[in-house]
Motif scaffolding. Structure first.
Motif, PDB file in Angstrom:
ATOM      1  N   TYR A 113      31.227  49.394  34.990  1.00 18.89           N
ATOM      2  CA  TYR A 113      32.338  49.469  34.104  1.00 18.89           C
ATOM      3  C   TYR A 113      32.793  48.165  33.793  1.00 18.89           C
ATOM      4  O   TYR A 113      32.938  47.650  32.880  1.00 18.89           O
ATOM      5  CB  TYR A 113      33.220  50.555  34.833  1.00 18.89           C
ATOM      6  CG  TYR A 113      34.522  50.522  33.806  1.00 18.89           C
ATOM      7  CD1 TYR A 113      34.266  51.316  32.524  1.00 18.89           C
ATOM      8  CD2 TYR A 113      35.736  50.355  34.068  1.00 18.89           C
ATOM      9  CE1 TYR A 113      35.314  51.376  31.666  1.00 18.89           C
ATOM     10  CE2 TYR A 113      36.848  50.548  33.154  1.00 18.89           C
ATOM     11  CZ  TYR A 113      36.539  50.924  32.280  1.00 18.89           C
ATOM     12  OH  TYR A 113      37.911  51.086  31.413  1.00 18.89           O
ATOM     13  N   PHE A 114      33.415  47.409  34.858  1.00 17.93           N
ATOM     14  CA  PHE A 114      34.128  46.228  34.797  1.00 17.93           C
ATOM     15  C   PHE A 114      33.075  45.131  34.467  1.00 17.93           C
ATOM     16  O   PHE A 114      33.238  44.107  33.876  1.00 17.93           O
ATOM     17  CB  PHE A 114      34.827  45.898  36.030  1.00 17.93           C
ATOM     18  CG  PHE A 114      36.020  47.030  36.159  1.00 17.93           C
ATOM     19  CD1 PHE A 114      36.873  47.045  35.285  1.00 17.93           C
ATOM     20  CD2 PHE A 114      35.971  47.775  37.512  1.00 17.93           C
ATOM     21  CE1 PHE A 114      38.050  47.841  35.495  1.00 17.93           C
ATOM     22  CE2 PHE A 114      37.125  48.462  37.518  1.00 17.93           C
ATOM     23  CZ  PHE A 114      38.254  48.676  36.501  1.00 17.93           C
ATOM     24  N   GLY A 115      31.886  45.138  34.970  1.00 15.72           N
ATOM     25  CA  GLY A 115      31.029  44.305  34.962  1.00 15.72           C
ATOM     26  C   GLY A 115      31.180  42.779  35.375  1.00 15.72           C
ATOM     27  O   GLY A 115      30.853  41.844  35.039  1.00 15.72           O
ATOM     28  N   HIS A 116      31.918  42.888  36.684  1.00 17.27           N
ATOM     29  CA  HIS A 116      32.211  41.539  37.269  1.00 17.27           C
ATOM     30  C   HIS A 116      32.692  41.903  38.944  1.00 17.27           C
ATOM     31  O   HIS A 116      33.428  42.800  39.054  1.00 17.27           O
ATOM     32  CB  HIS A 116      33.482  40.997  36.713  1.00 17.27           C
ATOM     33  CG  HIS A 116      33.798  39.736  36.945  1.00 17.27           C
ATOM     34  ND1 HIS A 116      33.961  39.002  38.109  1.00 17.27           N
ATOM     35  CD2 HIS A 116      34.064  38.643  35.944  1.00 17.27           C
ATOM     36  CE1 HIS A 116      34.263  37.648  37.840  1.00 17.27           C
ATOM     37  NE2 HIS A 116      34.144  37.615  36.490  1.00 17.27           N
ATOM     38  N   ILE A 117      31.824  41.036  39.559  1.00 17.36           N
ATOM     39  CA  ILE A 117      31.892  41.224  41.276  1.00 17.36           C
ATOM     40  C   ILE A 117      33.545  41.319  41.534  1.00 17.36           C
ATOM     41  O   ILE A 117      33.806  41.717  42.549  1.00 17.36           O
ATOM     42  CB  ILE A 117      31.009  40.341  41.580  1.00 17.36           C
ATOM     43  CG1 ILE A 117      30.911  40.802  43.157  1.00 17.36           C
ATOM     44  CG2 ILE A 117      31.473  38.789  41.563  1.00 17.36           C
ATOM     45  CD1 ILE A 117      30.135  42.076  43.444  1.00 17.36           C
ATOM     46  N   ASP A 118      34.251  40.440  40.991  1.00 16.97           N
ATOM     47  CA  ASP A 118      35.639  40.073  41.439  1.00 16.97           C
ATOM     48  C   ASP A 118      36.514  41.341  41.508  1.00 16.97           C
ATOM     49  O   ASP A 118      37.674  41.358  41.963  1.00 16.97           O
ATOM     50  CB  ASP A 118      36.261  38.844  40.796  1.00 16.97           C
ATOM     51  CG  ASP A 118      35.711  37.567  41.199  1.00 16.97           C
ATOM     52  OD1 ASP A 118      35.110  37.490  42.337  1.00 16.97           O
ATOM     53  OD2 ASP A 118      35.846  36.694  40.426  1.00 16.97           O
ATOM     54  N   SER A 119      36.085  42.183  40.499  1.00 25.26           N
ATOM     55  CA  SER A 119      36.848  43.706  40.213  1.00 25.26           C
ATOM     56  C   SER A 119      36.839  44.185  41.931  1.00 25.26           C
ATOM     57  O   SER A 119      37.866  45.039  41.729  1.00 25.26           O
ATOM     58  CB  SER A 119      36.252  44.362  39.157  1.00 25.26           C
ATOM     59  OG  SER A 119      34.617  44.982  39.391  1.00 25.26           O
ATOM     60  N   ILE A 120      35.925  44.234  42.649  1.00 24.71           N
ATOM     61  CA  ILE A 120      36.178  45.116  43.499  1.00 24.71           C
ATOM     62  C   ILE A 120      37.326  44.630  44.516  1.00 24.71           C
ATOM     63  O   ILE A 120      38.148  45.307  45.124  1.00 24.71           O
ATOM     64  CB  ILE A 120      34.785  44.597  44.702  1.00 24.71           C
ATOM     65  CG1 ILE A 120      33.521  45.164  43.682  1.00 24.71           C
ATOM     66  CG2 ILE A 120      34.890  45.470  45.976  1.00 24.71           C
ATOM     67  CD1 ILE A 120      32.197  44.995  44.609  1.00 24.71           C
ATOM     68  N   ARG A 121      37.475  43.190  44.744  1.00 21.50           N
ATOM     69  CA  ARG A 121      38.569  42.741  45.544  1.00 21.50           C
ATOM     70  C   ARG A 121      40.003  43.098  44.797  1.00 21.50           C
ATOM     71  O   ARG A 121      40.798  43.466  45.442  1.00 21.50           O
ATOM     72  CB  ARG A 121      38.706  41.161  45.824  1.00 21.50           C
ATOM     73  CG  ARG A 121      37.197  40.700  46.664  1.00 21.50           C
ATOM     74  CD  ARG A 121      37.306  39.445  46.752  1.00 21.50           C
ATOM     75  NE  ARG A 121      37.005  38.598  45.475  1.00 21.50           N
ATOM     76  CZ  ARG A 121      37.657  37.378  45.623  1.00 21.50           C
ATOM     77  NH1 ARG A 121      38.195  36.806  46.334  1.00 21.50           N
ATOM     78  NH2 ARG A 121      37.357  36.666  44.458  1.00 21.50           N
ATOM     79  N   ILE A 122      40.136  43.008  43.593  1.00 24.41           N
ATOM     80  CA  ILE A 122      41.225  43.387  42.728  1.00 24.41           C
ATOM     81  C   ILE A 122      41.590  44.828  42.992  1.00 24.41           C
ATOM     82  O   ILE A 122      42.710  45.205  43.225  1.00 24.41           O
ATOM     83  CB  ILE A 122      41.105  43.008  41.241  1.00 24.41           C
ATOM     84  CG1 ILE A 122      40.782  41.364  41.245  1.00 24.41           C
ATOM     85  CG2 ILE A 122      42.289  43.353  40.341  1.00 24.41           C
ATOM     86  CD1 ILE A 122      40.429  40.857  39.702  1.00 24.41           C
ATOM     87  N   LEU A 123      40.551  45.637  42.827  1.00 22.49           N
ATOM     88  CA  LEU A 123      40.675  47.137  42.810  1.00 22.49           C
ATOM     89  C   LEU A 123      41.135  47.479  44.428  1.00 22.49           C
ATOM     90  O   LEU A 123      42.081  48.367  44.512  1.00 22.49           O
ATOM     91  CB  LEU A 123      39.399  47.974  42.573  1.00 22.49           C
ATOM     92  CG  LEU A 123      39.517  49.351  42.364  1.00 22.49           C
ATOM     93  CD1 LEU A 123      40.757  49.935  41.357  1.00 22.49           C
ATOM     94  CD2 LEU A 123      38.026  50.137  42.265  1.00 22.49           C
TER      95      LEU A 123
END
Length: 490
Positions: A113-123
């Protein structure tokens, strides 16, 4: 009672404005410290979390705001304690379950969905914010129901202030920093508010009560329809960002999330009056004071529109300049989207007042029908327009949904509240707003002190002109306002 309503509304307006100002400063800082894509990534995740916020409590918080004032009027303090404790516990459990769900699906969302690895830490970080913000909402709603409004209106100001300091001075700043700031700020406010509530309301909390299911049933009875009401409102606000994230680039999401909050400023300036209106509507209804409710509601409609129109017209006319000053040249591509959104935002601000009035006089099902209609309409328009037209398509879908919400809510308030809409005054307000725009064009640039300084001076002069002309045209009634503020009995 009407005097108290307007006094409290003035208080809420000032602090809501300050909290909103801080939220815009946060965005201003983030647009300077993050790339457009990173900025878009953070608000894509933030919007995703926002879509689930309404499901965490079945809108029991809304029920709490409605029922606590009624219990207080009837001196049912045991019921107040049971309501507050029950809603707090239910919110904690449900939000914790959803939080675990977010953590488990974070890796999948980052790739599909987000297509970006940094989205995990933000989530992960925003999941913690999600849980503690839920508990802060319960405590703040309880404060409001008990007429301790200072705690309700200051919560956003405190949170935004702490987040701003964090993003300004955190030494290891990266794309996850704002998420960490929201988590820490909300955790701190939760701790402070919990102790404040326990100290200020220790007599109620010390009561020995026998917990009865009928109280929870009464909360759910009101909260369930409010779930659909808030679901529609939340979908309208976040659906466009979600659809943009799926069909378009994170850069477009970033640009759109500069235009959207500027347009939503009208909702803060006008629609947030409904926050303080909620418990007062319930109390007036419980006391049978329908005339005071009607008068106060009509006054808010008129002066809310008087406030919204000039702000909307200024944002419409100077969209590029406003975006450039606040967020930088990289985001000017969102100017047309801002123009579209601000047009609908004027009407949505009044709609938010209407929806509070209808639901809190015991007609939430009527609002549910409106919300389901506009939410479905907004979804279809977004799916049709966003893939091809991007941010302008998302803005158009949202603006049309705002207008439809306004029209349907007017019909409902006439039926259930017997409210008379001052259409003549509204026409004069729109005309005066347009005249004020021409007045701004005429006087701008006279001082030669620089863009920002000139802008402040010109807007101050224009505001004085607008208010004075409002008095001359009898849109503003000084005796009416003085009577409401000082001469009416409590």
């Amino acid at each position: 009672m009407v005097r108290k309503l307007f006094r409290d509304l003035s208080f809420v307006f000032v602090f809501s404005l300050l909290a909103a100002a801080l939220s815009y400063v946060i965005r201003f800082v983030l647009t300077r410290k993050l790339t457009v894509e990173q900025y878009g990534l953070f608000y894509a995740v933030f919007s995703f979390i926002g879509l689930f916020v309404l499901f965490k409590n079945m809108r029991l918080i809304s029920a709490l705001i409605k029922l606590v004032p009624e219990y207080r009027v009837k001196n049912k303090f045991a019921e107040i304690k049971q309501s507050v404790v029950s809603v707090f516990f239910i919110n904690f459990v449900v939000s914790l379950i959803l939080g675990v769900f977010f953590i488990l699906i974070a890796p999948t969302l980052s790739t599909s969905y987000f297509g970006h690895i940094d989205s995990i830490r933000i989530l992960y970080l925003l999941t913690g914010f999600f849980v503690f913000s839920t508990l802060v909402e319960v405590i703040a709603a309880s404060f409001m129901g008990l007429e301790q409004n200072i705690f309700y209106v200051l919560r956003e100001l405190f949170i935004n202030g702490i987040v701003l300091l964090f993003v300004l001075f955190y030494p290891l700043f990266d794309v996850t920093t704002p998420a960490l700031g929201y988590l820490l700020a909300t955790l701190l406010v939760f701790i402070v508010y919990l102790f404040a509530f326990m100290i200020k309301n220790k007599k109620i909390l010390s009561l020995k009560v026998k917990y009865e299911f009928k109280i929870i049933k009464e909360l759910i009875k009101f909260g369930a329809p409010m779930l659909l009401i808030l679901a529609g409102a939340r979908l309208i606000q976040f659906l466009d960002t979600a659809v943009l994230t799926y069909f378009r680039s994170l850069t477009e999401v970033g640009i759109y999330n500069v235009a959207l909050p500027i347009a939503m400023l009208l909702i803060v300036l006008v629609g947030e009056m409904g926050a303080i209106l909620s418990p007062l509507v319930s109390e007036l209804k419980a006391r049978g004071n329908n005339n005071a409710l009607k008068v106060g509601f009509e006054m808010m409609q008129k002066y809310g529109f008087f406030l919204a129109v000039p702000v909307g017209l200024i944002f419409f006319s100077y969209a590029e300049t406003i975006i450039d000053i606040l967020f930088g040249a990289d985001y000017i591509a969102g100017a047309n989207a801002l123009r579209i959104l601000i047009t609908g935002g004027i009407f949505y601000a009044i709609y938010k007042l209407n929806i509070v009035g209808i639901s809190f006089v015991g007609k939430p099902k009527a609002v549910t029908k409106i919300v389901l209609t506009i939410a479905f309409f907004d979804l279809i328009l977004n799916l049709l327009l966003v893939p091809r037209y991007g941010i302008e398509g998302a803005a158009f879908a949202t603006a049309i949904s705002f207008l439809l919400a306004f029209i349907l809510s007017i019909k409902a308030t006439k039926k259930h509240l017997n409210v008379n809409y001052p259409l003549g005054s509204w026409g004069l307000i729109i005309l005066l707003g347009i005249v004020t725009l021409f007045f701004i064009d005429f006087i701008k640039g006279f001082t030669g002190l620089g863009l920002i300084t000139d802008g402040i001076i010109v807007l101050f002069i224009a505001a004085v002109f607008y208010i004075l002309m409002g008095i001359v045209l009898r849109i503003i009634n000084i005796k009416e306002i003085k009577g409401l503020l000082w001469n009416q009995p409590e």
